[in-house]
Design a protein around this motif. Structure first.
Motif, PDB file in Angstrom:
ATOM      1  N   ARG B   9       0.845  -1.192   0.000  1.00  0.00           N
ATOM      2  CA  ARG B   9       0.000   0.000   0.000  1.00  0.00           C
ATOM      3  C   ARG B   9       0.882   1.244   0.000  1.00  0.00           C
ATOM      4  O   ARG B   9       1.974   1.228   0.554  1.00  0.00           O
ATOM      5  CB  ARG B   9      -0.933  -0.041   1.206  1.00  0.00           C
ATOM      6  N   LEU B  10       0.399   2.287  -0.649  1.00  0.00           N
ATOM      7  CA  LEU B  10       1.208   3.490  -0.857  1.00  0.00           C
ATOM      8  C   LEU B  10       0.496   4.729  -0.354  1.00  0.00           C
ATOM      9  O   LEU B  10      -0.734   4.760  -0.262  1.00  0.00           O
ATOM     10  CB  LEU B  10       1.432   3.714  -2.357  1.00  0.00           C
ATOM     11  N   LEU B  11       1.286   5.759  -0.115  1.00  0.00           N
ATOM     12  CA  LEU B  11       0.678   7.056   0.189  1.00  0.00           C
ATOM     13  C   LEU B  11       0.187   7.683  -1.096  1.00  0.00           C
ATOM     14  O   LEU B  11       0.841   7.601  -2.140  1.00  0.00           O
ATOM     15  CB  LEU B  11       1.712   7.975   0.836  1.00  0.00           C
ATOM     16  N   LEU B  12      -0.960   8.325  -0.994  1.00  0.00           N
ATOM     17  CA  LEU B  12      -1.527   8.990  -2.156  1.00  0.00           C
ATOM     18  C   LEU B  12      -1.829  10.434  -1.762  1.00  0.00           C
ATOM     19  O   LEU B  12      -2.502  10.690  -0.768  1.00  0.00           O
ATOM     20  CB  LEU B  12      -2.805   8.275  -2.595  1.00  0.00           C
ATOM     21  N   PHE B  48      -2.688  14.717   1.753  1.00  0.00           N
ATOM     22  CA  PHE B  48      -2.879  13.285   1.540  1.00  0.00           C
ATOM     23  C   PHE B  48      -4.352  12.948   1.344  1.00  0.00           C
ATOM     24  O   PHE B  48      -5.223  13.581   1.953  1.00  0.00           O
ATOM     25  CB  PHE B  48      -2.315  12.495   2.717  1.00  0.00           C
ATOM     26  N   VAL B  49      -4.599  11.964   0.506  1.00  0.00           N
ATOM     27  CA  VAL B  49      -5.969  11.487   0.308  1.00  0.00           C
ATOM     28  C   VAL B  49      -6.382  10.721   1.559  1.00  0.00           C
ATOM     29  O   VAL B  49      -5.652   9.836   2.009  1.00  0.00           O
ATOM     30  CB  VAL B  49      -6.053  10.571  -0.929  1.00  0.00           C
ATOM     31  N   GLN B  50      -7.528  11.063   2.088  1.00  0.00           N
ATOM     32  CA  GLN B  50      -7.998  10.441   3.311  1.00  0.00           C
ATOM     33  C   GLN B  50      -8.833   9.201   2.995  1.00  0.00           C
ATOM     34  O   GLN B  50      -9.372   9.072   1.894  1.00  0.00           O
ATOM     35  CB  GLN B  50      -8.831  11.451   4.113  1.00  0.00           C
ATOM     36  N   PRO B  51      -8.921   8.297   3.968  1.00  0.00           N
ATOM     37  CA  PRO B  51      -9.571   7.010   3.701  1.00  0.00           C
ATOM     38  C   PRO B  51     -11.000   7.141   3.164  1.00  0.00           C
ATOM     39  O   PRO B  51     -11.420   6.350   2.346  1.00  0.00           O
ATOM     40  CB  PRO B  51      -9.577   6.323   5.076  1.00  0.00           C
ATOM     41  N   LYS B  52     -11.725   8.136   3.606  1.00  0.00           N
ATOM     42  CA  LYS B  52     -13.141   8.165   3.243  1.00  0.00           C
ATOM     43  C   LYS B  52     -13.491   9.201   2.183  1.00  0.00           C
ATOM     44  O   LYS B  52     -14.651   9.579   2.040  1.00  0.00           O
ATOM     45  CB  LYS B  52     -13.993   8.392   4.491  1.00  0.00           C
ATOM     46  N   GLU B  53     -12.507   9.689   1.462  1.00  0.00           N
ATOM     47  CA  GLU B  53     -12.841  10.668   0.433  1.00  0.00           C
ATOM     48  C   GLU B  53     -12.319  10.210  -0.926  1.00  0.00           C
ATOM     49  O   GLU B  53     -11.287   9.558  -1.026  1.00  0.00           O
ATOM     50  CB  GLU B  53     -12.258  12.045   0.790  1.00  0.00           C
ATOM     51  N   SER B  54     -13.069  10.588  -1.968  1.00  0.00           N
ATOM     52  CA  SER B  54     -12.626  10.297  -3.325  1.00  0.00           C
ATOM     53  C   SER B  54     -11.540  11.291  -3.699  1.00  0.00           C
ATOM     54  O   SER B  54     -11.266  12.247  -2.970  1.00  0.00           O
ATOM     55  CB  SER B  54     -13.795  10.427  -4.296  1.00  0.00           C
ATOM     56  N   LEU B  55     -10.939  11.104  -4.853  1.00  0.00           N
ATOM     57  CA  LEU B  55      -9.885  12.019  -5.289  1.00  0.00           C
ATOM     58  C   LEU B  55     -10.455  13.413  -5.525  1.00  0.00           C
ATOM     59  O   LEU B  55      -9.854  14.419  -5.126  1.00  0.00           O
ATOM     60  CB  LEU B  55      -9.239  11.498  -6.570  1.00  0.00           C
ATOM     61  N   VAL B  92       2.506   8.764  -4.303  1.00  0.00           N
ATOM     62  CA  VAL B  92       1.985   9.045  -5.641  1.00  0.00           C
ATOM     63  C   VAL B  92       1.084  10.268  -5.539  1.00  0.00           C
ATOM     64  O   VAL B  92       0.308  10.380  -4.592  1.00  0.00           O
ATOM     65  CB  VAL B  92       1.221   7.828  -6.190  1.00  0.00           C
ATOM     66  N   VAL B  94      -1.765  12.749  -7.289  1.00  0.00           N
ATOM     67  CA  VAL B  94      -2.753  13.038  -8.328  1.00  0.00           C
ATOM     68  C   VAL B  94      -2.879  14.550  -8.389  1.00  0.00           C
ATOM     69  O   VAL B  94      -3.223  15.182  -7.387  1.00  0.00           O
ATOM     70  CB  VAL B  94      -4.110  12.415  -7.978  1.00  0.00           C
TER      71      VAL B  94
END
Lengths: 235, 235
Positions: B9-12, B48-55, B92, B94
């Motif tokens: 698993r990676l940081l996004l 950072f993208v959080q667990p409960k949100e879309s991009l 990574v 976006v």
DNA sequence: ACAAAAGTGTTAAGTCTACACCCATGA
DNA sequence: TCATGGGTGTAGACTTAACACTTTTGT
């Protein structure tokens, strides 16, 4: 400081929309998914991004895994990251689309993955949100091909004007006047006429052409704009 | 089966390239990074993208965090995933680009993030691979604006033709003939002439225009193509 | 009255579209 | 010899590009 602690890490996948042209219809290559969930359902070729590879490398690896092809046209399309897109575990997917010469595709590999080519108009139901990915890819290939000479990537090194025209008609889903088509295509200076002909399609035979690679790279931007009905860019 | 075990698993992250137009120059909004590594260096606004949100949700959250703005033009640009792009830990990113009306931007928030607007031609050195992100965004905004009416997003609700022209000249870095410009812009049917004038720029004053929103959505695709020199799309 | 920016039309050049006939060849 | 698909040219419509003068008004 060694790590960004407290942040959540996610699975990251790459999915490829692989286009091919069989001389008549624009198609995409799909596989039967080999593991759960949705085992045995039609799916794009994909895989998880590995720790030591970039996204481009992952896409190339995945493409090669299925097709044995390297150095083909591959472009990042869009990243899909809805939280529920994969029911097992949150997985963000970076999509790429590939344009390959369908003749170079080794059908034997199809068997390992149970892969099949599907005409764009008859794509079966796909897993997760892959339908949406395919739609985005269709849209992008049209959009881009309207101004850049990418469709040559779908043809063999030697091709004829009627083949090229059929390809454009198929991608844009519209008939094109052959006189205007040949004038415009030849005016770009991208094509070099060969001396031999393809006699497969007709008795008279059609001259082969090859890409002028110098001009190809130079004119890749700002190519031409010969799609009769711009509405075809809409969907 | 509950998880894809064995996969890494990676940081996004999401990074935003925020464009604004001050009536003269196209600018982007940068912040001073508040944590290590590269603390206090210029950086794009990100998180950072959080667990409960879309991009998309992450991008909107990050944009709002800095600008307090919601519902602005925000489009996914490209995903950057080289393994070494963040020296601390593989992350990574976006990227999204945003077009905002610079007048709606509350400067007070700038202070929290030490944010500043920079003309596109004078962007300071940025952290990691963010220079590349900004280049991609510049290219994309030109590419897209050449055919779609996105630049209106950078202007206030009421604007004048000279303002609009300056904006196009600034984005494409080329002078445009004002007679041809007004003919073409008005021919799209996207603008509604107001009765009042903006007297700020001249003694005589220039008529305000507003977008005809109906036509705007209808004509968003296939807008116009009035950039004198297509070379400007190249870089 | 003058300086400064806004607003407006025409013409020539170039591009695009529509359209029809002859050619080469294998069966 | 004929059926099939390949190859080519032109005229009218339309679009684009180049270009200059008048208007308004605050100082």
């Amino acid at each position: 400081m060694q790590k960004y602690s407290k942040q959540t890490r996610l699975l990251l996948a790459v999915d490829c929309i692989i286009f091919g042209f069989d001389g008549d219809t624009l198609k995409i290559l799909l596989i039967k998914r080999s593991f759960e969930p949705q085992k045995d359902n039609w799916s794009l070729m994909g895989g998880f991004v590995q720790p030591k590879e970039s996204l481009d490398q992952a896409a190339n690896r995945i493409l090669k895994q299925l097709t044995e092809l390297q150095g083909v046209y591959l472009e990042q399309l869009h990243t899909f990251g809805n939280t529920k897109r994969d029911p097992i575990e949150r997985t963000v997917s970076v999509t790429y689309f590939a344009l390959i010469d369908i003749n170079k595709y080794q059908t034997q590999l199809s068997k390992d993955y149970h892969a099949e080519w599907f005409p764009l108009k008859r794509v079966p139901k796909l897993i997760f949100d892959q339908q949406e990915m395919v739609e985005a890819a269709k849209k992008r290939i049209r959009y881009k091909a309207a101004m850049h000479p990418i469709l040559f990537e779908l043809l063999p090194g030697k091709f004829t004007l009627p083949q090229l025209q059929t390809l454009y008609e198929s991608v844009f889903n519209t008939p094109i006047d052959k006189r205007n088509f040949s004038k415009r295509v030849l005016a770009t200076g991208l094509l070099i006429k060969q001396n031999d002909k393809d006699k497969a399609g007709s008795k008279r035979g059609a001259y082969y052409y090859q890409l002028n690679m110098q001009n190809y790279y130079a004119k890749f931007q700002a190519f031409m704009n010969f799609i009769p009905n711009p509405d075809s860019l809409l969907h």
